[in-house]
Design an enzyme around this catalytic site. Structure first.
Site, mmCIF file in Angstrom:
data_model
loop_
_atom_site.group_PDB
_atom_site.id
_atom_site.type_symbol
_atom_site.label_atom_id
_atom_site.label_comp_id
_atom_site.label_asym_id
_atom_site.label_seq_id
_atom_site.Cartn_x
_atom_site.Cartn_y
_atom_site.Cartn_z
ATOM 1 N N SER A 66 -2.081 1.682 -3.406
ATOM 2 C CA SER A 66 -2.410 0.603 -4.216
ATOM 3 C C SER A 66 -3.836 0.060 -4.265
ATOM 4 O O SER A 66 -4.342 -0.434 -5.361
ATOM 5 C CB SER A 66 -1.279 -0.454 -4.516
ATOM 6 O OG SER A 66 -0.440 -0.308 -5.192
ATOM 7 N N LYS A 69 -5.866 0.975 -7.416
ATOM 8 C CA LYS A 69 -5.639 0.210 -8.555
ATOM 9 C C LYS A 69 -7.218 -0.760 -8.862
ATOM 10 O O LYS A 69 -7.331 -0.856 -10.150
ATOM 11 C CB LYS A 69 -4.443 -0.639 -8.502
ATOM 12 C CG LYS A 69 -3.527 0.373 -8.456
ATOM 13 C CD LYS A 69 -2.186 -0.492 -8.328
ATOM 14 C CE LYS A 69 -0.786 0.305 -8.403
ATOM 15 N NZ LYS A 69 0.317 0.236 -7.662
ATOM 16 N N TYR A 194 -2.802 9.002 -12.013
ATOM 17 C CA TYR A 194 -2.266 7.842 -11.304
ATOM 18 C C TYR A 194 -1.777 8.149 -9.791
ATOM 19 O O TYR A 194 -2.330 7.864 -8.862
ATOM 20 C CB TYR A 194 -1.060 6.969 -11.828
ATOM 21 C CG TYR A 194 -0.760 6.125 -11.138
ATOM 22 C CD1 TYR A 194 -1.237 4.990 -10.731
ATOM 23 C CD2 TYR A 194 0.854 6.198 -10.535
ATOM 24 C CE1 TYR A 194 -0.592 4.128 -9.907
ATOM 25 C CE2 TYR A 194 1.245 5.454 -9.599
ATOM 26 C CZ TYR A 194 0.711 4.359 -9.387
ATOM 27 O OH TYR A 194 1.212 3.502 -8.674
ATOM 28 N N TYR A 246 0.699 -7.773 -3.337
ATOM 29 C CA TYR A 246 1.960 -7.904 -3.869
ATOM 30 C C TYR A 246 2.485 -9.247 -4.146
ATOM 31 O O TYR A 246 1.809 -10.314 -4.268
ATOM 32 C CB TYR A 246 2.964 -6.832 -3.144
ATOM 33 C CG TYR A 246 2.388 -5.591 -2.957
ATOM 34 C CD1 TYR A 246 2.139 -4.418 -3.975
ATOM 35 C CD2 TYR A 246 2.264 -5.153 -1.626
ATOM 36 C CE1 TYR A 246 1.784 -3.246 -3.798
ATOM 37 C CE2 TYR A 246 1.800 -3.909 -1.296
ATOM 38 C CZ TYR A 246 1.556 -3.080 -2.137
ATOM 39 O OH TYR A 246 1.027 -1.739 -2.005
ATOM 40 N N VAL A 264 0.465 0.911 0.074
ATOM 41 C CA VAL A 264 1.750 1.285 0.944
ATOM 42 C C VAL A 264 1.586 2.228 1.894
ATOM 43 O O VAL A 264 2.576 2.500 2.735
ATOM 44 C CB VAL A 264 3.114 1.694 0.020
ATOM 45 C CG1 VAL A 264 3.581 0.632 -0.749
ATOM 46 C CG2 VAL A 264 2.683 3.082 -0.821
HETATM 47 N N1 GLU Z 1 1.678 5.317 -5.159
HETATM 48 C C1 GLU Z 1 2.402 4.383 -5.072
HETATM 49 C C2 GLU Z 1 3.479 4.172 -5.840
HETATM 50 O O1 GLU Z 1 3.131 4.101 -7.197
HETATM 51 C C3 GLU Z 1 1.532 3.096 -4.610
HETATM 52 C C4 GLU Z 1 2.290 1.901 -4.557
HETATM 53 C C5 GLU Z 1 1.375 0.993 -3.629
HETATM 54 O O2 GLU Z 1 0.619 1.344 -2.877
HETATM 55 O O3 GLU Z 1 1.810 -0.179 -3.780
HETATM 56 O O4 GLU Z 1 4.677 3.609 -5.546
#
Ligand code: GLU
Length: 310
Positions: A66, A69, A194, A246, A264
């Protein structure tokens, strides 16, 4: 003002935080991530003069997940402008887990609440322009390679394939976005992009460099090179505060008080405006998906060296 942080002090903070690595669990819903040793912990701090301090597992490579992002949002904002992006994705924290689908249906606009949750980041991936999927991937990769001075940064194919073959929840989010007209690009291709962004492999040194660029409002302080506009850096740092950890972002803002984004795989990229970028890796996660020992380490650093921005 407390004296400047030294390598010995950073090592001492890491030693204290190490006790927390057995308090969580590695992410297992992406099978490749489940292979990580939960006992690892590493940290790098990058300063405006380019110097760096590191301690612990600093050379271990892990995937951004994430944390990516932030960088896909930067490219989407640079390519499309704020109006286009924020017509399709919101600016509010959710209070829900990062992969939740519920508000996509219950909110009238069907817009993902912010670009830091999976639904928002999938919508953002759909906005990245380029000639083909490799070109769209390279827009992010090239920026990261320049920001870190590390031309070897690339996608970890094993993690990418592992996520792609198990991503039913993300597929559900993407198809929902397509149905509500937020996503107008090909669903599988957008997801593929993604997953590749999430699977970009880095070290704590790399993410400390990235954090330093954000801390310096989008420039490399050493060379003066600008990677993205100051306004884009401001937007990203604000999202890091409100949604970066989060649905534990409020607690983190109070306990640590530094703009940060976690992933994650166990990474946390943090930035203390104009003072430092920090990269942490600790794959043992709490139930919200944040590195348990990583949060502890940042809390200790912030308290001792008064890094909080509030
Ligand atoms: N690739 C992970 C997913 O889409 C990223 C989630 C994360 O790091 O929060 O679930």
């Amino acid at each position: 003002m407390k004296e400047a942080l030294t390598g010995t002090q950073l090592q001492a903070v890491l030693n204290q935080a190490l006790a927390y690595t057995d308090k969580g669990k590695v992410a297992a819903y992406i099978p490749e991530l489940a292979k990580e040793d939960p006992g690892q912990l590493g940290v790098s701090v990058c300063f405006p003069d380019g110097t760096m301090l590191s301690a612990g597992n600093v050379d271990v490579r892990f995937t951004l997940q994430s944390i990516s992002k932030i960088f896909s949002l930067i490219i989407a904002l640079c390519q499309n402008g704020q109006k286009h992006v924020f017509e399709r994705v919101g600016k509010e924290p959710t209070g829900d887990p990062f992969n939740s689908i519920i508000k996509l249906e219950t909110i009238k606009s069907h817009k993902p609440l912010n670009p830091m949750i999976n639904a928002g980041a999938i919508a953002v991936a759909g906005m990245i322009q380029g000639e083909n999927i490799d070109d769209r991937l390279n827009r992010v990769l090239d920026m990261l390679r320049k920001m870190t001075g590390n031309p070897a940064i690339c996608v970890n194919e094993a993690v990418y394939c592992s996520e792609k073959s198990t991503a039913d929840r993300n597929r559900a989010l993407a198809w929902f976005l397509k149905d509500s007209g937020i996503l107008t690009t090909d669903v599988e291709e957008t997801l593929d992009l993604y997953f590749r962004y999430c699977s970009i492999e880095v070290s704590v040194k790399d993410i400390a460099h990235m954090g330093m660029v954000l801390a310096a409002d989008g420039i490399d302080v050493q060379t003066g090179e600008r990677f993205f506009p100051e306004e884009v850096a401001r937007i990203c740092k604000t999202f890091m505060v409100t949604c970066g950890m989060y649905n534990a972002s409020g607690e983190f803002a109070i306990d640590v008080g530094i703009p940060a984004k976690s992933g994650v795989a166990g990474g946390i990229m943090a930035c203390v405006p104009h003072r430092m970028g920090i990269g942490v890796f600790g794959p043992s996660l709490d139930e919200k998906g944040n590195s348990v020992a990583g949060i502890k380490l940042l809390a200790l650093l912030s308290k001792e060296w008064k890094l909080g921005i509030f």
